[in-house]
Write an enzyme that holds these catalytic residues in place. Structure first.
Site, short mmCIF file in Angstrom:
data_model
loop_
_atom_site.label_atom_id
_atom_site.label_comp_id
_atom_site.label_asym_id
_atom_site.label_seq_id
_atom_site.Cartn_x
_atom_site.Cartn_y
_atom_site.Cartn_z
N LYS A 209 8.07 0.54 5.54
CA LYS A 209 6.98 1.40 5.10
C LYS A 209 5.64 0.86 5.56
CE LYS A 209 4.36 -0.04 2.58
NZ LYS A 209 3.47 -0.78 1.68
N THR A 210 4.74 1.63 5.97
CA THR A 210 3.31 1.36 6.07
C THR A 210 2.64 2.41 6.93
OG1 THR A 210 1.52 -0.14 6.68
CG2 THR A 210 3.50 -0.37 7.98
N ASP B 259 4.79 -7.74 5.06
CA ASP B 259 4.77 -8.78 4.03
C ASP B 259 5.85 -8.54 2.97
OD1 ASP B 259 2.68 -10.30 5.10
OD2 ASP B 259 1.17 -9.01 4.21
N GLY C 220 0.82 -1.22 0.00
CA GLY C 220 0.00 0.00 0.00
C GLY C 220 0.85 1.26 0.00
N ASP D 6 0.13 1.90 8.47
CA ASP D 6 -0.52 1.20 9.59
C ASP D 6 0.27 1.30 10.90
OD1 ASP D 6 -2.17 0.46 7.56
OD2 ASP D 6 -1.55 -1.64 7.51
N ARG E 128 1.42 -5.93 -4.95
CA ARG E 128 1.46 -6.79 -3.76
C ARG E 128 1.87 -8.23 -4.08
NH1 ARG E 128 -0.49 -4.45 0.74
NH2 ARG E 128 -2.06 -2.82 0.59
P1 FBP Z 1 0.58 -2.02 3.59
O1 FBP Z 1 0.50 -2.95 4.75
O2 FBP Z 1 1.02 -2.66 2.36
O3 FBP Z 1 1.40 -0.81 3.92
O4 FBP Z 1 -0.87 -1.47 3.30
C1 FBP Z 1 -1.58 -0.74 4.21
C2 FBP Z 1 -3.03 -0.53 3.85
O5 FBP Z 1 -3.23 0.84 3.55
C3 FBP Z 1 -3.96 -0.99 4.97
O6 FBP Z 1 -4.16 0.01 5.93
C4 FBP Z 1 -5.21 -1.35 4.20
O7 FBP Z 1 -6.01 -2.29 4.87
C5 FBP Z 1 -4.66 -1.92 2.92
O8 FBP Z 1 -3.42 -1.30 2.71
C6 FBP Z 1 -5.55 -1.67 1.74
O9 FBP Z 1 -5.04 -2.38 0.67
P2 FBP Z 1 -5.27 -2.00 -0.85
O10 FBP Z 1 -4.40 -0.81 -1.13
O11 FBP Z 1 -4.79 -3.19 -1.57
O12 FBP Z 1 -6.71 -1.68 -1.04
#
Ligand code: FBP
Length: 554
Positions: free
Chosen positions: A202-203, A176, A81, A205, A145
């Site tokens: 990175k994230t 991941d 993400g 979250d 991803r």
């Molecule tokens: P990462 O763990 O890859 O940083 O992604 C975070 C995130 O933004 C989460 O908060 C959310 O649940 C998810 O990605 C949403 O995924 P997508 O971008 O595939 O809709």
């Protein structure tokens, strides 16, 4: 391309580097620390990562020794993400490698890890890099991803690295994606390759952190964006005095984002998934937390409020979490059959037929929309896509129903009207805050030094983050020391352990100490928009989470 005045202004921002990285790049030397070990599953991890398990930590220091490794070819990947600051990691990496040797080449692999295996890339030159300095987004090379796990993928990556004489791969990603980095590093090492694989944390979250990694980048900016929006909604609620706002926030399993936003905005309710799990609360009990605030505020004539709901809360309600685990395994086992069913209602009905009586009854208690969302495809790493499950709507319905019952019993006499929101994508590509701009640039710069030193399977680490940037420390942490084994798609897999909200930690305690008051009174605070220029106490302020975790006040 039309460029906004803010973008133009941000181009001129020079990110701050830790003192140890600033200045002459040739005199930065790695210092090895102690050998490392994982906190659990040590034996299994050692067997899975015979070449990269147990490596020492690295810290960079200044020394009299100078030396250039010669030009390096490095490939960079944005993975998972989006998170504000990703472009600056690439800029820091580019600046460090071209400062050390202008003949170095940076390959940007397109669209995430699949760019590496499919050899889809662009060469990032100075002109391109300059267009992305201090900007949000991952659009410079895109993200994806794809999970790297098969021998075929590793061999393709190896061949691509040989074709471009690549010395190092930098993977910018979350838990991941950095698991990908560790697995790829191990594969290359097992084949005697000298290709160094380095990760960057990175994230948005905030769940990629531990004793060595203080924060993942993007959390600072994203929570500031969400907190601005929440503050605006609070002011609207307090002006109109007629709505309860149910605001779901991104963050996957962990509730760090909701917690940080609560500390910034003082809403009436902030649910914390980890607490729900610890207290083994059922869905009705979770809804009751909101009902309690609605009823008590109504008694004071305040038929409005704001409730923050972490998107992953649904997984923490023990009975629902168990159901999701069963669904995960069933859906992995019946992947082909499910792929043949087009409509979401058909998928939900098919999966319902596979559940035992108890789980089936629980599944039936959810509205059809939520049932369909629960059986949507998992992401390539086997995670439930909680960002697509509308828990805020489910809770708003449950609260409404319960209030109607209380009204009949004469225990509630207010008016209840709810509005639902979901904040996630709004915060992932914002212009990075000064903190994220500096942190990301430093992570990228540092990643180059790790590649130079051949530290494969390491995560770029910049610490002492609550201090001014000049005092930050830089080094590397072996990824394997952060791993454990988890069930993914029905199999035990090595993955980086997610950091959940620590219920004994200072950020949660700060919420717990105040929430009783916030539930009944109107104590909203309005953080406003991120500021990039102005007084340092406004522009360089980091998160409450980081400050409190470092024993500082906020
Ligand atoms: P990462 O763990 O890859 O940083 O992604 C975070 C995130 O933004 C989460 O908060 C959310 O649940 C998810 O990605 C949403 O995924 P997508 O971008 O595939 O809709």
């Amino acid at each position: 391309m039309v460029i906004s005045p803010l973008q133009k202004f941000r181009y001129s921002y020079q990110p701050k580097l830790p003192a140890v990285l600033a200045g002459n790049i040739d005199s930065i030397t790695p210092q090895k620390g102690n050998a490392t070990s994982a906190k659990s599953d040590e034996r299994e991890l050692k067997a899975l990562f015979p070449n990269t398990y147990g490596l020492p930590t690295i810290s960079f220091v200044r020394s009299d020794k100078t030396g250039r490794p010669g030009p390096l070819n490095i490939g960079v990947i944005l993975s998972g993400g989006q998170a504000p600051g990703g472009h600056n990691v690439i800029c820091g990496l580019y600046d460090a490698m071209t400062k050390a040797d202008p003949a170095s080449i940076l390959y940007g692999f397109l669209g995430g890890p699949s760019g590496l295996t499919d050899d889809k890339y662009t060469v990032l030159d100075g002109e391109t890099i300059d267009r992305y300095r201090n900007t949000g987004g991952f659009d410079i090379i895109g993200s994806g991803r794809t999970k790297l796990e098969t021998e075929e993928q590793f061999e393709k990556a190896r061949a691509v690295c040989h074709a471009h004489n690549i010395n190092g791969i930098v993977i910018i990603g979350g838990d991941d994606s950095n698991t990908n980095a560790a697995v790829l590093a191990e594969y290359f090492a097992s084949k005697g390759e000298k290709i160094t694989v380095v990760g960057c944390p990175k994230t948005i979250d905030g769940d990629l952190k531990n004793e060595q990694i203080e924060a993942s980048f993007g959390f600072d900016t994203a929570t500031k964006v969400f907190a601005e929006l929440i503050g605006n909604i609070e002011r609207d609620a307090n002006s109109a005095k007629k709505y309860w706002h149910f605001i779901r926030l991104m963050g996957r399993s962990a509730s760090h984002i909701a917690l940080e936003c609560a500390l910034q905005t003082q809403p009436n309710v902030c649910l914390i998934g980890e607490e729900v799990s610890a207290k083994k609360m059922g869905l009705a009990e979770v809804a009751e937390v909101i009902v309690d605030s609605v009823v008590r505020r109504a008694e004071k004539g305040m038929n409005f409020g704001v409730a923050l709901i972490p998107e992953g809360i649904i997984e923490f309600i023990p009975e629902v979490g168990e159901l999701i685990d069963v669904l995960n395994d069933l859906m992995a086992a019946k992947a082909d059959e499910l792929a043949a069913i087009d409509d979401p209602a058909g998928k939900a009905a098919y999966v319902r037929g596979l559940l035992d009586e108890k789980k089936g009854q629980l599944f039936d208690t959810f509205p059809e929309s939520i049932r369909q969302q629960l059986v949507m495809d998992r992401d390539p790493h086997g995670n439930v896509q909680v960002s697509l499950i509308e828990t805020e709507k489910l809770l708003a319905q449950l609260v409404k129903k319960r209030l109607a019952a209380l009204k009949k019993e004469g225990k509630y006499n207010g008016k209840f009207s709810s509005l639902c929101h979901f904040f996630g994508y709004e915060g992932r590509c914002s212009f990075p805050s000064n903190f994220d701009a500096d942190y990301c640039y430093s992570l990228g710069y540092n990643a180059y030094l790790l590649v130079c030193g051949g530290f494969s399977g390491y995560l770029s680490s910049v610490t002492a983050l609550s201090r001014p940037a000049s005092e930050w420390k830089a080094g590397g942490v072996p990824i394997t020391m952060m791993m454990n084994l988890e069930n993914r798609k029905g199999h035990l897999k090595p993955v980086i352990r997610k950091a959940l909200v620590d219920l004994d930690g200072a950020p949660f305690k700060a919420l717990a100490a105040n929430r009783e008051k916030w539930a009944v009174e109107t104590c909203y605070t309005f953080p406003g928009a991120i500021q990039y220029a102005g007084p340092s106490e406004v522009c360089d302020r980091t998160t409450a989470t980081l400050a409190l975790e470092h024993g500082e006040t906020f």
